[in-house]
Design a protein around this motif. Structure first.
Motif, PDB file in Angstrom:
ATOM      1  N   PHE A 208       0.843  -1.099   0.029  1.00 38.59           N
ATOM      2  CA  PHE A 208      -0.052   0.155   0.006  1.00 38.59           C
ATOM      3  C   PHE A 208       0.844   1.233  -0.058  1.00 38.59           C
ATOM      4  O   PHE A 208       1.907   1.275   0.937  1.00 38.59           O
ATOM      5  N   ASP A 210      -0.359   5.438  -0.049  1.00 33.85           N
ATOM      6  CA  ASP A 210      -1.325   6.495  -0.115  1.00 33.85           C
ATOM      7  C   ASP A 210      -0.940   7.455   0.814  1.00 33.85           C
ATOM      8  O   ASP A 210      -0.540   7.317   2.075  1.00 33.85           O
ATOM      9  N   VAL A 242      -4.314   7.832  -3.693  1.00 35.70           N
ATOM     10  CA  VAL A 242      -3.685   6.362  -3.832  1.00 35.70           C
ATOM     11  C   VAL A 242      -2.568   6.424  -4.808  1.00 35.70           C
ATOM     12  O   VAL A 242      -2.942   6.902  -5.839  1.00 35.70           O
ATOM     13  N   TYR A 244      -0.464   3.346  -4.797  1.00 33.23           N
ATOM     14  CA  TYR A 244      -0.252   1.736  -5.122  1.00 33.23           C
ATOM     15  C   TYR A 244      -1.094   1.189  -4.301  1.00 33.23           C
ATOM     16  O   TYR A 244      -1.162   1.245  -3.316  1.00 33.23           O
ATOM     17  N   ASN A 245      -1.854  -0.056  -4.839  1.00 35.34           N
ATOM     18  CA  ASN A 245      -2.728  -0.882  -4.072  1.00 35.34           C
ATOM     19  C   ASN A 245      -2.550  -2.329  -4.642  1.00 35.34           C
ATOM     20  O   ASN A 245      -3.028  -2.599  -5.673  1.00 35.34           O
ATOM     21  N   THR A 247      -3.512  -5.225  -3.634  1.00 42.49           N
ATOM     22  CA  THR A 247      -4.629  -6.054  -3.547  1.00 42.49           C
ATOM     23  C   THR A 247      -5.623  -5.897  -4.920  1.00 42.49           C
ATOM     24  O   THR A 247      -6.412  -6.613  -5.184  1.00 42.49           O
ATOM     25  N   ALA A 262      -6.346   0.449  -9.875  1.00 43.04           N
ATOM     26  CA  ALA A 262      -6.772   1.081  -8.473  1.00 43.04           C
ATOM     27  C   ALA A 262      -7.258   2.597  -8.911  1.00 43.04           C
ATOM     28  O   ALA A 262      -6.369   3.214  -9.716  1.00 43.04           O
ATOM     29  N   GLU A 292     -13.136   1.214  -5.303  1.00 40.05           N
ATOM     30  CA  GLU A 292     -11.444   1.206  -5.507  1.00 40.05           C
ATOM     31  C   GLU A 292     -11.002   0.866  -6.718  1.00 40.05           C
ATOM     32  O   GLU A 292      -9.785   1.066  -6.870  1.00 40.05           O
TER      33      GLU A 292
END
Length: 314
Positions: A208, A210, A242, A244-245, A247, A262, A292
């Motif tokens: 993550f 953010d 954000v 980078y995510n 998931t 994302a 998201e």
């Protein structure tokens, strides 16, 4: 932008210098000596946090579907300052919009399956005005090694829900590291029994990244310091940018084939209740998280999740 803001959030810890009988001294960064003092002389508290959309009893199991978190905190307090050091472990699970779909039935624009299993340490400092500084670091495993398939299957057998079918499509394994920071300038007191606390927070890592801001409004019998007796409702609103995510977008250093994107802006609204006794505490809330994913409509991507917290002393 996000990386400098995280550094700024962590640097906010440097704003306070105060000493008491067990030797607290926050003068720019936490110290190993202070941590040892708090762990040896402070109060030990456990917290169990459960987040799950299935708690709504509508069998709506999708996206961020479960988070199980266990935390042990050592706390020392004066009348002016609360200092905490602790460790935590957690497992967060993410699935497609319908867990009954077979891998061949999944849309390329559906939410990917992903698991994040981690452990970390943190330091939290709050003074009587509500001014607070928090930092943490988590290290863990993202992908099959997180054990998401087994955990969700066992839970669904226990609560008699359909078994998830798509975990074979989850993202590849990757070691993850996430640094986090949070700071508040203090609380506002507009009326008796009401306070308002703004915060900024940031995370930086390969799982993550953010940066965000939130405002929490509490109303009822409030406490000035953590773990003091209280009985109140609360509303919290959070917005974030954000970077980078994993998931959603996949492991940062891996070439995953099922990659979606994302959204760069996100947020959530939470409504809940907290009761804090002299030793034990309980909190229940529901939060609505905004969509998201770029590839998904907001009407489909929005999600409601229940959060339960149980706090008890050693």
């Amino acid at each position: 932008m996000i990386k400098p803001m995280l550094a700024l959030s962590l640097a906010a810890i440097s704003g306070l210098a105060l000493a008491d009988g067990v030797g607290f001294a926050l003068v720019g960064h936490p110290s190993w000596q202070e941590a040892q003092s708090v762990m040896q002389n402070g109060r030990a508290i456990w917290m169990l946090e459960l987040e799950n959309d299935s708690f709504l009893l509508n069998k709506d199991d999708k996206f961020y579907t479960a988070g199980d978190h266990l935390q042990k905190t050592y706390v020392s307090q004066t009348d002016l300052l609360s200092v905490e050091y602790g460790w935590r472990v957690g497992q967060d699970l993410y699935t497609a919009s319908d867990v009954k779909l077979l891998p061949s039935q999944l849309s390329p624009n559906d939410h990917p399956y992903a698991g994040w299993l981690y452990g970390g340490v943190f330091n939290n400092n709050v003074d009587v005005t509500g001014k607070s500084w928090r930092w943490g670091v988590d290290v863990g495993c993202f992908g099959q090694c997180a054990g998401g398939a087994r955990s969700q299957a066992q839970l669904h057998r226990f609560i008699n829900q359909p078994l998830p079918q798509g975990w074979s499509t989850q993202y590849h394994n990757e070691l993850g590291v996430v640094l986090s920071g949070e700071a508040s300038p203090g609380r506002l007191l507009p009326f008796s029994g009401v306070d308002i606390t703004p915060k900024v927070h940031a995370r930086f890592g390969n799982i993550f990244t953010d940066f965000g801001a939130e405002v929490e409004v509490r109303f009822g019998r409030l406490n000035a310091m953590p773990y003091q007796s209280a009985n109140y409702g609360f509303i919290r609103a959070d917005v974030k940018e954000v970077g980078y995510n994993a998931t959603i977008e996949g492991a940062y250093f891996s070439d995953d084939t099922h990659k979606v994107h994302a959204k760069k802006q996100g947020g959530e609204v939470e409504v809940g209740y907290l009761w804090q006794g002299s030793e034990y505490a309980f909190s229940a809330s529901i939060f609505r998280r905004a969509n998201e994913m770029k590839e998904m409509s907001n009407a489909t991507g929005n999600q409601n999740i229940v959060r339960l917290q149980f706090i008890y002393p050693m």
